[in-house]
Each structure stands twice: as C-alpha cells, then as structure tokens.
Design an enzyme around this catalytic site. Structure first.
Site, PDB file in Angstrom:
ATOM      1  N   GLY A  19       0.820  -1.220   0.000  1.00  0.00           N
ATOM      2  CA  GLY A  19       0.000   0.000   0.000  1.00  0.00           C
ATOM      3  C   GLY A  19       0.850   1.264   0.000  1.00  0.00           C
TER       4      GLY A  19
ATOM      5  N   ALA B 289       8.542  -2.877   4.031  1.00  0.00           N
ATOM      6  CA  ALA B 289       7.829  -4.143   4.198  1.00  0.00           C
ATOM      7  C   ALA B 289       7.340  -4.261   5.637  1.00  0.00           C
ATOM      8  CB  ALA B 289       8.756  -5.310   3.863  1.00  0.00           C
ATOM      9  N   GLY B 290       6.097  -4.602   5.805  1.00  0.00           N
ATOM     10  CA  GLY B 290       5.582  -4.758   7.168  1.00  0.00           C
ATOM     11  C   GLY B 290       4.298  -5.564   7.179  1.00  0.00           C
TER      12      GLY B 290
ATOM     13  N   ASP C 249      -2.509  -8.712  14.598  1.00  0.00           N
ATOM     14  CA  ASP C 249      -3.063  -8.051  15.777  1.00  0.00           C
ATOM     15  C   ASP C 249      -3.838  -9.012  16.667  1.00  0.00           C
ATOM     16  OD1 ASP C 249      -2.053  -5.756  14.648  1.00  0.00           O
ATOM     17  OD2 ASP C 249      -4.005  -4.867  14.154  1.00  0.00           O
TER      18      ASP C 249
ATOM     19  N   GLN D 209      -0.333   0.387  20.751  1.00  0.00           N
ATOM     20  CA  GLN D 209      -1.731   0.269  20.322  1.00  0.00           C
ATOM     21  C   GLN D 209      -2.306  -1.024  20.868  1.00  0.00           C
ATOM     22  OE1 GLN D 209      -4.631   1.130  19.861  1.00  0.00           O
ATOM     23  NE2 GLN D 209      -4.557   2.107  17.841  1.00  0.00           N
TER      24      GLN D 209
ATOM     25  N   TYR E  59       3.716  -5.655  16.984  1.00  0.00           N
ATOM     26  CA  TYR E  59       3.926  -4.614  15.964  1.00  0.00           C
ATOM     27  C   TYR E  59       4.565  -3.362  16.585  1.00  0.00           C
ATOM     28  CZ  TYR E  59       2.484  -1.658  11.944  1.00  0.00           C
ATOM     29  OH  TYR E  59       2.437  -0.810  10.860  1.00  0.00           O
TER      30      TYR E  59
ATOM     31  N   GLY F 118       0.776   7.495  10.324  1.00  0.00           N
ATOM     32  CA  GLY F 118      -0.426   7.165  11.079  1.00  0.00           C
ATOM     33  C   GLY F 118      -1.297   6.251  10.231  1.00  0.00           C
ATOM     34  N   TYR F 119      -2.588   6.289  10.480  1.00  0.00           N
ATOM     35  CA  TYR F 119      -3.527   5.401   9.768  1.00  0.00           C
ATOM     36  C   TYR F 119      -3.794   5.944   8.359  1.00  0.00           C
ATOM     37  CZ  TYR F 119      -4.231   2.788  14.042  1.00  0.00           C
ATOM     38  OH  TYR F 119      -4.033   1.994  15.138  1.00  0.00           O
TER      39      TYR F 119
HETATM   40  N1  CAA Z   1      -8.614   0.110  24.434  1.00  0.00           N
HETATM   41  C1  CAA Z   1      -9.010  -0.426  25.604  1.00  0.00           C
HETATM   42  N2  CAA Z   1      -9.747  -1.540  25.694  1.00  0.00           N
HETATM   43  C2  CAA Z   1     -10.135  -2.111  24.566  1.00  0.00           C
HETATM   44  C3  CAA Z   1      -9.768  -1.599  23.310  1.00  0.00           C
HETATM   45  C4  CAA Z   1      -8.990  -0.436  23.270  1.00  0.00           C
HETATM   46  N3  CAA Z   1      -8.591   0.130  22.133  1.00  0.00           N
HETATM   47  N4  CAA Z   1     -10.278  -2.401  22.366  1.00  0.00           N
HETATM   48  C5  CAA Z   1     -10.947  -3.376  22.990  1.00  0.00           C
HETATM   49  N5  CAA Z   1     -10.860  -3.193  24.318  1.00  0.00           N
HETATM   50  C6  CAA Z   1     -11.410  -4.045  25.367  1.00  0.00           C
HETATM   51  C7  CAA Z   1     -12.769  -4.583  24.965  1.00  0.00           C
HETATM   52  O1  CAA Z   1     -13.766  -3.660  25.352  1.00  0.00           O
HETATM   53  C8  CAA Z   1     -12.840  -5.903  25.718  1.00  0.00           C
HETATM   54  O2  CAA Z   1     -13.164  -5.639  27.050  1.00  0.00           O
HETATM   55  P1  CAA Z   1     -13.945  -6.753  27.896  1.00  0.00           P
HETATM   56  O3  CAA Z   1     -13.085  -8.002  27.907  1.00  0.00           O
HETATM   57  O4  CAA Z   1     -14.105  -6.127  29.225  1.00  0.00           O
HETATM   58  O5  CAA Z   1     -15.238  -6.975  27.165  1.00  0.00           O
HETATM   59  C9  CAA Z   1     -11.389  -6.397  25.721  1.00  0.00           C
HETATM   60  O6  CAA Z   1     -10.586  -5.201  25.515  1.00  0.00           O
HETATM   61  C10 CAA Z   1     -11.106  -7.369  24.627  1.00  0.00           C
HETATM   62  O7  CAA Z   1     -11.508  -6.772  23.399  1.00  0.00           O
HETATM   63  P2  CAA Z   1     -11.891  -7.623  22.159  1.00  0.00           P
HETATM   64  O8  CAA Z   1     -12.781  -8.743  22.579  1.00  0.00           O
HETATM   65  O9  CAA Z   1     -12.301  -6.703  21.066  1.00  0.00           O
HETATM   66  O10 CAA Z   1     -10.530  -8.289  21.773  1.00  0.00           O
HETATM   67  P3  CAA Z   1     -10.307  -9.067  20.485  1.00  0.00           P
HETATM   68  O11 CAA Z   1      -9.268 -10.035  20.800  1.00  0.00           O
HETATM   69  O12 CAA Z   1     -11.541  -9.554  19.871  1.00  0.00           O
HETATM   70  O13 CAA Z   1      -9.773  -7.959  19.456  1.00  0.00           O
HETATM   71  C11 CAA Z   1      -8.058  -6.742  18.467  1.00  0.00           C
HETATM   72  C12 CAA Z   1      -8.648  -7.261  19.771  1.00  0.00           C
HETATM   73  C13 CAA Z   1      -7.931  -7.844  17.428  1.00  0.00           C
HETATM   74  C14 CAA Z   1      -6.681  -6.234  18.799  1.00  0.00           C
HETATM   75  C15 CAA Z   1      -8.949  -5.630  17.888  1.00  0.00           C
HETATM   76  O14 CAA Z   1      -9.249  -4.731  18.916  1.00  0.00           O
HETATM   77  C16 CAA Z   1      -8.245  -4.895  16.779  1.00  0.00           C
HETATM   78  O15 CAA Z   1      -8.095  -5.385  15.680  1.00  0.00           O
HETATM   79  N6  CAA Z   1      -7.807  -3.659  17.045  1.00  0.00           N
HETATM   80  C17 CAA Z   1      -7.108  -2.835  16.055  1.00  0.00           C
HETATM   81  C18 CAA Z   1      -5.674  -2.730  16.399  1.00  0.00           C
HETATM   82  C19 CAA Z   1      -5.065  -1.708  15.472  1.00  0.00           C
HETATM   83  O16 CAA Z   1      -5.251  -0.499  15.614  1.00  0.00           O
HETATM   84  N7  CAA Z   1      -4.313  -2.168  14.470  1.00  0.00           N
HETATM   85  C20 CAA Z   1      -3.715  -1.272  13.540  1.00  0.00           C
HETATM   86  C21 CAA Z   1      -3.623  -1.983  12.214  1.00  0.00           C
HETATM   87  S1  CAA Z   1      -3.099  -0.883  10.945  1.00  0.00           S
HETATM   88  C22 CAA Z   1      -1.500  -0.585  11.250  1.00  0.00           C
HETATM   89  O17 CAA Z   1      -0.886  -1.163  12.102  1.00  0.00           O
HETATM   90  C23 CAA Z   1      -0.853   0.436  10.375  1.00  0.00           C
HETATM   91  C24 CAA Z   1      -0.206   1.476  11.181  1.00  0.00           C
HETATM   92  O18 CAA Z   1       1.027   1.424  11.387  1.00  0.00           O
HETATM   93  C25 CAA Z   1      -0.984   2.593  11.738  1.00  0.00           C
END
Ligand code: CAA
Length: 248
Positions: A14, A90-91, A95, A148, A154, A185-186
């Site tokens: 991307g 490359a990355g 998550d 994050q 990551y 950032g995003y």
């Molecule tokens: N902060 C605090 N608490 C959070 C939270 C957050 N951001 N997100 C979820 N929680 C809490 C939930 O409310 C839940 O609480 P309870 O157990 O009390 O119900 C608990 O944490 C567990 O949450 P989930 O059940 O949603 O956990 P999951 O395992 O299903 O999903 C995850 C977790 C896969 C990490 C999902 O939240 C996710 O995909 N997050 C995105 C992470 C992210 O930003 N990735 C960036 C990708 S892009 C990139 O990396 C490019 C770049 O450089 C910018």
C-alpha cells in the site's frame, strides 16, 4: 550525479507502491522488492506502474532471508554500479491482545518488520559508506510511538526500528549516509482497511484532520528525505499522522 538507484522493500504494498512512484518521479531507477508468492498483486502493481517503463521494476524477495537480501543487493550493484537509496517499507500485522498471542504471531511480526531491516541494512551499509553516499529510510509507525491495543508485537518492532535508525545514523553519519524513520499514522492501505470496521471508525474519529492519510502523503516525505540536499537530517523520526499523536 546520474540516475540514483533505489530499492524499496514491500515495494508492491500500500505505501510501497506509492513510494516507488514518487522516487521514479524524482528521477530514480526503482527496484520494488516483495514476495514472489502473490501473483495477482504483482500483476496489479505492474499495471499501476506500467507508464514508468524501465524506471520501476519488480524483483522477488523474502526479506526474512538474509542471504536473499545480500544477493538482491549484489545484483543491483552489479547491474547499476551502485545502490544509493534503501527504503524499508515491508511490514505485516498479526493483531491480537498479548493474552491471546501465539509465539508464531510474535515471531512473524518481529522477523518481517525488524529483522528485515537488519537483513537489508547490513548488506548495503558497507558499499554506501565506501562510496560516501547513501539514504536509508525505515517506515515505522505511529503505533511504535504510542503503543496500540492488540499490537504488542507490531509496536515493539516499530519502536525497535527507530532505535535501530538512531544507532545506525550515528555509525554512518561521517560517511555521507543518512538514516531516518518515517512514522505514518492510519492511511488508506489494505492493512488499515482490513481492521475491524468499528475499531477503524473510532480511530478516524480521533484523528484531528478527520480522515485517513493518503499513501502519497507518506511517499512525499520519503522523497524529501532521500533528496541529495537532505544530508543534514539523520537519526530523525518524521511523524505523518494527521495530528493523531503530537510530541516535541
Ligand atoms: N482500548 C481499551 N480496551 C479495549 C480496546 C482499546 N482500544 N479495544 C478493545 N478493548 C477491550 C474490549 O472492550 C474488551 O473488554 P472486555 O473483555 O471487558 O469486554 C477487551 O478489551 C477485549 O476486546 P476484544 O474482545 O475486542 O478483543 P479481540 O481479541 O476480539 O480484538 C483486536 C482485539 C484484534 C486487537 C482488535 O481490537 C483490533 O483489531 N484492534 C485494532 C488494532 C489496530 O489499531 N491495528 C492497527 C492496524 S493498521 C497498522 O498497524 C498500520 C499502522 O502502522 C498505523
């Protein structure tokens, strides 16, 4: 200076694709190095950069393989006489919260995102120092600066990447070689678009400029850093995140 030669890892990705185009627009010959296994994406990349002709070329590379990195760099140097610019773009993400993370999810992210930077830099640094010129740009992430949720692997790799950048920058500063990080950032990439939609919506709401970044807005900064007259910028980490994280 004649045409400068650049290698971009993750070159068909991307951000990588846009970086290749910007560097070619600046007069570089660009080698987009990326995995050979994704035929459809390679075809899409070739179509997207077709107008650039010989200025952008795809080369297969697994950056997890140290010897393969050495071979690619040697081949480029043999063919063009030099390799002036290396962009490590490359990355991957795997998550999940640390409580659920497997050793494989940890190691895959560290291997590609951090070992890959070592594998490329280690193999290019001698020749850049000997020639007295080089530009290395490592694509880190805002999430390496802030951490994050769901990204211990990551964030560790991306923060580590900038530590690497600062250390190498010091080692080669007297040799005409600069080493910098860019921390996007995003942005509108497949990586970000594959996040859960509700999480992404919340993150966009928290970005002061109110939108995702365009890959070209990252490429523009890389292009700036690789310029011959950017020689006084080294060991820096340039944030490009729409104000999502501000520091001084
Ligand atoms: N902060 C605090 N608490 C959070 C939270 C957050 N951001 N997100 C979820 N929680 C809490 C939930 O409310 C839940 O609480 P309870 O157990 O009390 O119900 C608990 O944490 C567990 O949450 P989930 O059940 O949603 O956990 P999951 O395992 O299903 O999903 C995850 C977790 C896969 C990490 C999902 O939240 C996710 O995909 N997050 C995105 C992470 C992210 O930003 N990735 C960036 C990708 S892009 C990139 O990396 C490019 C770049 O450089 C910018």
């Amino acid at each position: 200076m004649g045409k400068r030669v650049a290698v971009v890892t993750g070159g068909i990705g991307g951000l990588g694709t846009e970086i290749c185009k910007h560097l070619a627009d600046s007069g570089c010959v660009v080698i987009a190095a990326d995995l050979a296994s994704r035929a459809e994406r390679i075809e899409a990349f070739r179509a997207e950069v077709a107008a650039y002709g010989d200025a952008i070329r795809f080369e297969p590379l697994d950056i997890a393989d140290f010897d393969a990195c050495a071979a690619l760099i040697r081949n480029v140097q043999n063919e063009f006489g030099s390799l002036d610019i290396l962009v490590n773009a490359a990355g991957i993400t795997r998550d999940t919260t640390l409580r659920k993370m497997t050793a494989d999810q940890w190691h895959s992210v560290l291997t590609i995102n951090l070992d890959g930077v070592f594998n490329m830099c280690r193999n290019v640094v001698d020749s850049m120092c000997e020639r007295g010129y080089g530009r290395i740009v490592n694509i880190s992430s805002v999430n390496g600066q802030t951490g994050q949720f769901g990204q211990t692997n990551y964030a560790a790799a991306k923060a580590g990447m900038h530590g690497f950048t600062m250390a190498l920058a010091r080692e080669v500063a007297r040799k005409g070689v600069t080493v910098n990080s860019v921390s996007p950032g995003y942005c509108k990439t497949a990586m970000v678009m594959s996040m859960p939609e509700n999480v992404r919506t919340q993150i966009v709401a928290d970005i002061p400029v109110g939108r995702l970044g365009e890959p070209s807005e990252i490429a523009r900064v890389v292009d700036f850093l690789i310029s011959p007259d950017s020689g006084f910028i080294t060991g820096a980490n340039i944030p490009v995140n729409g104000g999502y994280f501000m520091d001084f």
